[in-house]
Write a protein that holds these residues in place. Structure first.
Motif, short mmCIF file in Angstrom:
data_model
loop_
_atom_site.label_atom_id
_atom_site.label_comp_id
_atom_site.label_asym_id
_atom_site.label_seq_id
_atom_site.Cartn_x
_atom_site.Cartn_y
_atom_site.Cartn_z
N PHE A 225 2.46 -2.14 -3.00
CA PHE A 225 3.13 -1.28 -2.18
C PHE A 225 1.89 -0.09 -1.88
O PHE A 225 2.08 0.33 -0.52
N LEU A 226 1.32 0.53 -2.95
CA LEU A 226 0.50 1.31 -2.85
C LEU A 226 -0.70 1.04 -1.85
O LEU A 226 -1.04 1.74 -0.88
N LEU A 227 -1.25 -0.19 -2.10
CA LEU A 227 -2.16 -0.63 -1.28
C LEU A 227 -1.96 -1.06 0.30
O LEU A 227 -2.64 -0.73 1.20
N LEU A 228 -0.69 -1.25 0.39
CA LEU A 228 -0.12 -1.34 1.78
C LEU A 228 -0.20 -0.20 2.38
O LEU A 228 -0.58 0.09 3.57
N GLY A 229 0.42 0.94 1.71
CA GLY A 229 0.36 2.37 2.22
C GLY A 229 -1.09 2.88 2.65
O GLY A 229 -1.42 3.39 3.65
N VAL A 230 -2.03 2.91 1.68
CA VAL A 230 -3.29 3.11 1.82
C VAL A 230 -3.93 2.45 3.13
O VAL A 230 -4.60 3.15 3.76
N ILE B 148 -7.21 -4.49 2.71
CA ILE B 148 -6.44 -4.35 1.33
C ILE B 148 -7.69 -4.26 0.37
O ILE B 148 -7.87 -3.37 -0.55
N ALA B 149 -8.63 -5.34 0.56
CA ALA B 149 -9.95 -5.17 -0.20
C ALA B 149 -10.79 -3.92 -0.11
O ALA B 149 -11.32 -3.25 -1.23
N GLU B 150 -10.60 -3.26 0.76
CA GLU B 150 -11.32 -1.80 1.16
C GLU B 150 -10.42 -0.77 0.45
O GLU B 150 -10.85 0.18 -0.13
N ALA B 151 -9.40 -0.82 0.33
CA ALA B 151 -8.29 0.11 0.00
C ALA B 151 -8.14 0.38 -1.41
O ALA B 151 -7.99 1.45 -1.97
N VAL B 152 -8.60 -0.71 -2.10
CA VAL B 152 -8.56 -0.86 -3.75
C VAL B 152 -9.42 0.37 -4.13
O VAL B 152 -9.25 0.95 -5.18
N GLN B 153 -10.66 0.70 -3.46
CA GLN B 153 -11.60 1.67 -4.03
C GLN B 153 -11.11 2.94 -4.10
O GLN B 153 -11.62 3.93 -4.66
N TYR B 154 -10.03 3.07 -3.44
CA TYR B 154 -9.47 4.49 -3.05
C TYR B 154 -8.32 4.81 -4.14
O TYR B 154 -7.79 5.80 -4.47
N LEU B 155 -7.92 3.87 -5.05
CA LEU B 155 -7.00 4.01 -5.90
C LEU B 155 -7.30 4.90 -7.29
O LEU B 155 -8.43 4.72 -7.81
#
Length: 130
Positions: free
Chosen positions: A36-41, A49-56
């Protein structure tokens, strides 16, 4: 159940299925929350999604934020986008965002962007330990 909630739930499940490499936790609820967090980011930053992971930043000692996106802007200023998410599998009922999560996030922002606030917080911690 609300149609919007169903759509989000479907997207979360699709993220889980298509990106299993990012979800090593055995806890299904925790994996859904991360999806859900990845969806929002990814939606907010318009990235995959693969790029969003780096911001978690999700996990212990994250200061109340689950993701952070920081970009240097003009005139040496920073653009900062902080993410905080809460996911509930109980889609039939409305959920509230916990007040303590907001308070923790506000305190973190104060500590990071106001050095004197950090000093005050550390001083209070020291006084309570005595």
């Amino acid at each position: 159940m609300d149609v919007a909630k169903q759509i989000i739930d479907q997207r979360v499940n699709k993220i889980l299925e298509e990106n299993a490499v990012f979800f090593s936790d055995k806890d299904v609820e925790r994996n859904c929350s991360k999806a859900f967090l990845l969806l929002g980011v990814s939606a907010y930053l318009d990235i995959d999604i693969a790029e969003a992971v780096q911001y978690l930043t999700d996990g212990g000692n994250d200061g109340g934020f689950d993701a952070a996106y920081i970009v240097e802007a003009q005139d040496s200023q920073l653009n900062v986008v902080l993410f905080q998410s809460k996911y509930s599998r109980k889609l039939e009922v409305d959920s509230n965002f916990p007040a303590n999560a907001i308070e923790k996030a506000v305190n973190t922002i104060k500590s990071v962007f106001d050095p004197m606030e950090r000093f005050h917080t550390l001083r209070l911690l020291c006084l309570t330990m005595v």
